[in-house]
Design a protein around this motif. Structure first.
Motif, mmCIF file in Angstrom:
data_model
loop_
_atom_site.group_PDB
_atom_site.id
_atom_site.type_symbol
_atom_site.label_atom_id
_atom_site.label_comp_id
_atom_site.label_asym_id
_atom_site.label_seq_id
_atom_site.Cartn_x
_atom_site.Cartn_y
_atom_site.Cartn_z
ATOM 1 N N ARG A 1 -1.135 7.993 -2.742
ATOM 2 C CA ARG A 1 -2.170 6.985 -2.929
ATOM 3 C C ARG A 1 -2.107 6.510 -4.366
ATOM 4 N NH1 ARG A 1 -8.079 8.945 -3.897
ATOM 5 N NH2 ARG A 1 -7.730 10.564 -5.426
ATOM 6 N N LEU B 1 -7.528 -2.853 -6.455
ATOM 7 C CA LEU B 1 -6.325 -2.182 -5.959
ATOM 8 C C LEU B 1 -6.714 -0.915 -5.220
ATOM 9 C CD1 LEU B 1 -3.221 -1.773 -5.809
ATOM 10 C CD2 LEU B 1 -3.427 -0.495 -7.947
ATOM 11 N N THR B 2 -6.365 -0.862 -3.962
ATOM 12 C CA THR B 2 -6.497 0.339 -3.156
ATOM 13 C C THR B 2 -5.251 0.391 -2.288
ATOM 14 O OG1 THR B 2 -8.882 0.148 -3.100
ATOM 15 C CG2 THR B 2 -7.887 1.554 -1.439
ATOM 16 N N ALA B 3 -4.469 1.432 -2.440
ATOM 17 C CA ALA B 3 -3.243 1.532 -1.654
ATOM 18 C C ALA B 3 -2.944 2.990 -1.363
ATOM 19 C CB ALA B 3 -2.078 0.894 -2.405
ATOM 20 N N SER C 1 -0.473 0.829 3.181
ATOM 21 C CA SER C 1 -1.443 -0.243 3.318
ATOM 22 C C SER C 1 -2.128 -0.447 1.988
ATOM 23 C CB SER C 1 -2.471 0.074 4.406
ATOM 24 O OG SER C 1 -3.211 1.214 4.055
ATOM 25 N N SER C 2 -2.531 -1.675 1.767
ATOM 26 C CA SER C 2 -3.161 -2.045 0.517
ATOM 27 C C SER C 2 -4.331 -2.961 0.808
ATOM 28 C CB SER C 2 -2.136 -2.758 -0.367
ATOM 29 O OG SER C 2 -2.766 -3.356 -1.458
ATOM 30 N N SER D 1 -5.887 -4.686 -1.474
ATOM 31 C CA SER D 1 -5.810 -5.862 -2.343
ATOM 32 C C SER D 1 -4.795 -6.876 -1.856
ATOM 33 C CB SER D 1 -5.441 -5.436 -3.760
ATOM 34 O OG SER D 1 -4.109 -4.976 -3.782
ATOM 35 N N CYS E 1 0.925 -4.178 -2.945
ATOM 36 C CA CYS E 1 1.219 -2.763 -3.144
ATOM 37 C C CYS E 1 2.677 -2.672 -3.516
ATOM 38 C CB CYS E 1 0.958 -1.978 -1.866
ATOM 39 S SG CYS E 1 1.312 -0.230 -2.026
#
Length: 184
Positions: free
Chosen positions: A93, A103-105, A125-126, A128, A131
Motif C-alpha cells: 500500500r 493518493l490512496t493505492a 487500485s488507486s 486518486s 498509481c
C-alpha cells in the motif's frame, strides 16, 4: 482506477523475490523518471516473510495550476510491502506523507515461475486515479553482486489493462462465479 500488469522475467521466482526484498536494491534505483529521494525506512525478515517500508518522492514537473494548491516538496509517500516468500505473494500500500485525500493505492503482486524464468502479476487500485511504482530495470547494480542484481526483464512482454473503479461492475471472474451459482 484498477489495473493489472504482468511482466515476464528471465530469472527464477525465488531470485526475483530475493531481489525485491533486498533493501540494497532501492538506493540503486537512481534516475527513475519522476521518482527520487528513495529511502529505505524499514526492512525486516522473519523466516519466509519480509516487510519493507520505502519512501519515494515525486520529482517530475507540475503545472502551475497544481503547484498553486500542492507543494511539490510534499509529494512524498511510503510504500509498505509484506512479502510472503513461500507463496510468492506481496501485498503493498502507498501511504502519503502529506495530502492523504489525493493518493490512496494498494495492491498485490504474485510471482510464479520455474527454475529459469518467472512471471510477476500485479493488481492494484488507486482512489486518486493514478498509481505508479518504480519500473524494474534490466541493468545489474553497480556492484554486480547477486544480492542486489536485478532480475533480467524480457522486453515487450509486459501487458497492462486499466479500468475505472465502478462499484456496480463485477470482474469477469466474479461474474462467472455468480452466473455459475445462479445456474446451480
Amino acid at each position: 482506477m484498477r489495473f493489472e500488469l504482468t511482466q515476464r522475467l528471465a530469472s527464477p521466482a525465488d531470485a526475483v523475490d530475493a531481489v525485491y526484498t533486498d533493501p540494497g536494491l532501492y538506493p540503486t534505483l537512481v534516475g527513475l523518471p519522476k521518482l527520487g529521494d528513495i529511502e529505505v525506512l524499514r526492512s525486516e525478515r522473519d523466516g519466509a516473510r519480509a516487510r519493507l517500508a520505502i519512501r519515494y518522492g515525486f520529482t517530475g514537473d507540475l503545472p502551475a495550476a497544481v503547484t498553486a494548491v500542492v507543494d511539490p516538496d510534499k509529494l512524498t509517500w511510503v510504500q509498505e510491502s509484506d512479502h510472503d516468500l513461500v507463496a510468492g505473494i506481496t501485498t503493498f500500500r502507498l501511504v502519503p506523507d502529506h495530502y492523504p485525500d489525493r493518493l490512496t493505492a494498494a495492491g498485490r503482486t504474485v510471482v510464479r515461475g520455474s527454475a529459469t524464468a518467472a512471471s510477476a502479476s500485479c493488481r492494484a487500485s488507486s482512489r486518486s486515479g493514478r498509481c505508479s511504482w518504480p519500473a524494474r530495470s534490466s541493468r545489474p547494480s553497480s556492484t554486480g553482486s547477486p544480492s542486489t542484481s536485478r532480475p533480467k526483464r524480457r522486453p515487450s512482454t509486459a501487458t497492462c489493462r486499466a479500468e475505472p473503479l465502478a462499484p456496480q461492475r463485477r470482474s469477469s471472474a466474479r461474474a462467472s462465479r455468480s452466473a455459475s451459482r445462479s445456474r446451480n
